[in-house]
Design an enzyme around this catalytic site. Structure first.
Site, PDB file in Angstrom:
ATOM      1  N   HIS A   1       0.758  -1.304  -0.083  1.00 43.18           N
ATOM      2  CA  HIS A   1       0.145   0.059   0.058  1.00 43.18           C
ATOM      3  C   HIS A   1       0.931   1.194   0.003  1.00 43.18           C
ATOM      4  O   HIS A   1       2.045   1.250   0.457  1.00 43.18           O
ATOM      5  CB  HIS A   1      -0.839  -0.009   1.260  1.00 43.18           C
ATOM      6  CG  HIS A   1      -1.904   1.046   1.107  1.00 43.18           C
ATOM      7  ND1 HIS A   1      -1.682   2.161   1.620  1.00 43.18           N
ATOM      8  CD2 HIS A   1      -3.266   0.985   1.165  1.00 43.18           C
ATOM      9  CE1 HIS A   1      -2.883   2.938   1.648  1.00 43.18           C
ATOM     10  NE2 HIS A   1      -3.861   2.097   1.357  1.00 43.18           N
TER      11      HIS A   1
ATOM     12  N   ASP B   1       2.571  -4.446   8.323  1.00 38.13           N
ATOM     13  CA  ASP B   1       1.338  -3.800   7.999  1.00 38.13           C
ATOM     14  C   ASP B   1       0.179  -4.907   8.060  1.00 38.13           C
ATOM     15  O   ASP B   1      -0.124  -5.734   7.130  1.00 38.13           O
ATOM     16  CB  ASP B   1       1.545  -3.087   6.623  1.00 38.13           C
ATOM     17  CG  ASP B   1       0.021  -2.412   6.153  1.00 38.13           C
ATOM     18  OD1 ASP B   1      -0.780  -2.306   6.919  1.00 38.13           O
ATOM     19  OD2 ASP B   1      -0.045  -1.844   4.979  1.00 38.13           O
TER      20      ASP B   1
ATOM     21  N   GLN C   1      -5.032  -5.184   6.890  1.00 38.98           N
ATOM     22  CA  GLN C   1      -5.797  -6.398   6.372  1.00 38.98           C
ATOM     23  C   GLN C   1      -5.909  -7.772   7.111  1.00 38.98           C
ATOM     24  O   GLN C   1      -6.717  -8.522   7.387  1.00 38.98           O
ATOM     25  CB  GLN C   1      -5.699  -6.608   4.870  1.00 38.98           C
ATOM     26  CG  GLN C   1      -5.936  -5.696   3.892  1.00 38.98           C
ATOM     27  CD  GLN C   1      -7.289  -4.986   3.763  1.00 38.98           C
ATOM     28  OE1 GLN C   1      -8.272  -5.668   4.035  1.00 38.98           O
ATOM     29  NE2 GLN C   1      -7.062  -3.569   3.571  1.00 38.98           N
TER      30      GLN C   1
END
Length: 405
Positions: free
Chosen positions: A121, A198, A201
């Site tokens: 991202h 990260d 999700q």
């Protein structure tokens, strides 16, 4: 194992009562909030509203207690060693920026390397990239295999360059592919790198365990975990959090200040400048408490059932270009109608009350790599049903007929 009752789960969300005609498949962007979360945030403003940590009065003390209880709830959920390792932020983006900018001058220097992947991202690219432009930090990127999975051979080869930081997504926000993070973290640790995950999700797919993962930093946003927007978590091992230079200053993060010098507060307050999102923190804690009423494996299996039916249906629609693999998938499918712009496909679905996302999903480098203008992204949550899947498939079939007529 008992059968998951999707209707009972769905009834916890007033959104679907107010919008009964909609099929919501934009869950990778943000998830709906159960009534327990809405109630927790409203209750704070109606009954407990006061600032935290600073007031001598009872209302402030009560608000502080609730806020710190929320931190403890998060700490237990992710199995951090202590509440000091849980930093409230405005979201995963803010957390990643705090890590990237906080490591500059304390750990990262000119000529040192940061290893990212092709799947990242923008929030896990741009903060590091700014260091390249200003301070001479070098970024290496792990490529993909022919089936859009991470090339683990290339990953190991790039680790031989001894990156100072390795930062990657737990689950791709575009493709839904679950990365082999246990193996990736072990290899990065062996190479001596600081590890950043990260989990934007990943956090909703499966409850993360910081003692098992053993990463140095893990970040996520509350609104991807049935919680409010504007709240997120930066988890870090205490020793590494201590090395971060704060990127925001003022308020609670100060211990002593003069016009000559400033001394920072202890963790976690050192990295939490200004009035925090108190209601958001309470809402996130309420989301965690509510979610733990359900069996994680049942939720995973239900989403796998939805994925299976969706892929079965897509297989008989001509002209669909599927970018995501059905295996090792957390419930996100990126697709296109051949030779058609994804925005046109999404608009045709919108006209039938099917909510999907189109575009490049804050992952422009990935789409440049894939040589695609973007994609339609269908992302599933536990409150989605087989009827939602069938309605989306029918709408896609009709969209193909219209666009290719």
């Amino acid at each position: 194992m008992p059968v998951f009752d999707v209707q009972q789960f769905r009834q916890q969300f007033s959104f679907f009562q107010h919008n009964p005609g909609w099929v919501y498949l934009d869950n990778a962007a943000t998830m709906h909030k159960p009534d327990a979360v809405v109630s927790a945030t409203s209750q704070f403003y109606q009954q407990h509203n006061s600032n935290v940590h600073r007031g001598a009065h009872q209302l402030s003390q009560q608000a502080t207690r609730l806020f710190e209880q929320a931190r403890t709830t998060v700490c237990r959920y992710i199995n951090a060693k202590s509440s000091e390792e849980v930093i409230f932020t405005s979201g995963a983006t803010a957390a990643l920026n705090q890590i990237a900018f906080g490591l500059m001058h304390t750990v990262l220097g000119a000529g040192e390397r940061v290893l990212l992947t092709q799947l990242e991202h923008h929030a896990n690219i741009v903060p590091w990239q700014l260091h390249c432009q200003r301070y001479g930090v070098i970024i290496d990127v792990v490529p993909l295999t022919a089936d859009n999975q991470l090339d683990m051979t290339a990953y190991q080869q790039l680790l031989e360059r001894k990156p100072k930081v390795v930062s990657f997504s737990h689950i791709s926000n575009v493709l839904g592919h679950i990365q082999p993070i246990d193996a990736m973290l072990a290899l990065a640790k062996k190479a001596g790198a600081i590890t950043v995950v990260d989990g934007a999700q990943g956090v909703v797919y499966k409850q993360p365990d910081m003692q098992q993962l053993d990463c140095d930093f893990y970040v996520f946003s509350g609104h991807k975990l049935y919680g409010p927007t504007g709240i997120g978590i930066l988890y870090g091992k205490k020793d590494w959090l201590e090395k971060l230079t704060p990127i925001f200053a003022g308020g609670e993060m100060i211990e002593q200040v003069s016009f000559v010098n400033t001394t920072f507060n202890k963790l976690p307050f050192k990295l939490e400048a200004g009035t925090p999102n108190i209601a958001g923190a309470l809402g996130l804690a309420a989301a965690i408490d509510w979610l733990q009423l359900y069996n994680t494996e049942q939720l995973i299996q239900h989403k796998l059932l939805l994925l299976k039916e969706f892929y079965n249906g897509l297989s008989v629609i001509k002209g669909i270009d599927i970018l995501s693999l059905p295996v090792h998938n957390a419930g996100i499918v990126a697709l296109n109608v051949s030779n058609e712009h994804p925005a046109d496909v999404a608009e045709l679905l919108n006209q039938q009350n099917i909510a999907v996302r189109s575009g490049q999903h804050c992952a422009m480098p990935l789409f440049s790599y894939l040589a695609r203008p973007g994609a339609v992204r269908c992302s599933f949550a536990a409150y989605n049903s087989l009827d939602d899947v069938n309605r989306c498939l029918l709408a896609l079939e009709q969209a193909v007929e219209i666009l290719t007529a």
